[in-house]
Design an enzyme around this catalytic site. Sequence first.
Site, PDB file in Angstrom:
ATOM      1  N   LYS A  81       1.657   4.286   7.319  1.00  7.03           N
ATOM      2  CA  LYS A  81       0.987   5.125   6.082  1.00  7.03           C
ATOM      3  C   LYS A  81       1.512   6.521   6.343  1.00  7.03           C
ATOM      4  CE  LYS A  81      -2.890   2.176   5.305  1.00  7.03           C
ATOM      5  NZ  LYS A  81      -1.946   0.593   5.121  1.00  7.03           N
ATOM      6  N   SER A 116       0.889  -1.175   0.030  1.00  4.61           N
ATOM      7  CA  SER A 116       0.175  -0.027   0.143  1.00  4.61           C
ATOM      8  C   SER A 116       1.095   0.955   0.009  1.00  4.61           C
ATOM      9  CB  SER A 116      -1.377  -0.369   1.194  1.00  4.61           C
ATOM     10  OG  SER A 116      -0.320  -0.177   2.537  1.00  4.61           O
TER      11      SER A 116
END
Lengths: 142, 441
Positions: free
Chosen positions: A98, A61
């Site tokens: 993230k 991701s």
Amino acid sequence: MQYIRSLEVGGTSVPLLVAQTAVAAGYPSPAQDYFDGTINLSEHLIHDTTSTFIVRVSGCSMEGAGISDGDELIVNRARKPVDGSIVVAVLDGEMTVKRLRLTPRGVVLQAENPQYPDLVVGELASLTVWGVAETCLHQLLA
Amino acid sequence: MSAPASGLNLCPPREPSPEEYIAHVDVNSFYVSCERAFDPRLIGRPVIVLSNNDGCAVARSDEAKALGIDMGAPWFKLAPTAERMGLVAKSSNYELYGDLSARTMQLLGRHSAWVEVYSIDEAFLGVRGTLPELQALARRMKQDVMDHLGLPVCVGIAKTKTLAKLANKAAKKNPHLGGVCVWEAVTEEDREQLLGRLPTVEIWGIGPRLAKRLMGLGIRTMKDLRDADAVMLRNRFSIVMMRTVLELRGTPCIPLEEEYEIKDQLIFSRSFSTPITDAHGMEQVLGIYAQQASARLHKHQRQAKVLSAWAMTSYYNTQDNHQPAVTVALPGPTADPLLLTRAAKALLPKILDGVKYARAGIVVTDVRPTGAQETFEPFVNRHEARDIGPLIQKIKQHHGVNAVGLGLAGMKTGPEWTMRREMMSPRYTTHWDELLTVYAS
């Protein structure tokens, strides 16, 4: 304690210059005077030895940020996260990597891959940031 | 600049210099906190860490204490109900604890140049300042260890080590103090009340046996001890007891000790998961300890002159209790694994067949820096001259600790007594193949 071993980036000393090289015609190598030790990779990559840890990434991701599955991240636990920091955050007990975004609609953990959704956390206070990623180690050899 | 009138008057007049204090810092439930630092799911849950061989609880989180789990509670008794209680048990991960301990001490060293590492999870520091400055310093140290390592610590500051330990205890037990306590900043009333409430056994250096003897003299609480006749106590007990009394009164008697990288002796010892019952098994164990000792000596550039080896049966084995021991003078100061192994083997003739040895160990003493003493030529060891010790170390560094070993210690199949560590977390900070995984998913 028998097992104490401190964190070392394995074999970090990269020989830059080799002193006392074989010299033609009996002249000493002019480079010798400039030899000042080797490059120390730890010094370059680790800003604070007490608060820095190395973790391994699992998943895709964050590919847009240049972080691939299997890469190693150098994470500083003591660094204060700011808008845009790539953080290791604790979400439901799991460590997740993230990009931190402080937006008007609240704190967002942003993926860097269109296939993954962003996570809206709400308040910064409800988020545990474990550390801030400073460097990504990406092996290029197959 | 106006010149001073005389050499005696060089310093400008100023406030009396801030006084010196001692800070005692320790990590709360250290082993449990280390596990939590890398596994946040453990936060808020009852967690225990088990001793060698997953024997018994050696560290408990507050939640585990609240479940009534005692220090030393055997795991085989807890295991059947652990899941129902929500209890998580972890095998001891000494690599991780050792690394986080070293980092903690390094970090504390930034707050004071004077650090005595007292144990894996606690240190004394020399600090100075006014009371408000000390309060701020204590909070800073606490915050710093939390920010860098995610470990919770408590800080006690006082005029003496004994009182600093006590202040730390107060900080732990009174949540409103926020984990820090400067003893001299506590109101006299509160201090007196605390000293009058706590039994002597909670004082640093006073064990249950001493506490019982003190009780015989009518000395029950810390206050009783502080106000007792110090000279009488010295005569009845020892100078150590008198020091404790004076320390309770605020007179420093136990100085901060300088830290030595390596003490003048090294001990390698373990309990076995399965008892060893013959000389063959013992030979393997001693060989491994000898090589560990060699590795450690090499690492710190030290040599030893004396090696002792010993074995013992379990404390609970009253039937054939046996505790053989030997002490061997090495031919000269050495760190050679072959020589140390050979010396340790002197114990083997004393091992009785069929006796269940539960523990063995070696101690090397008279440790000194390599080359501190010239070795007489006849004693120069030919293995050492060929640097076999460092070579073995290099091989182990590159190919893992089990890659090569001497004699029986090098056998590929793990011997029966290898430590049982079934619930061990990864060695996150010391092994590349055990790094913490973070998910990008």
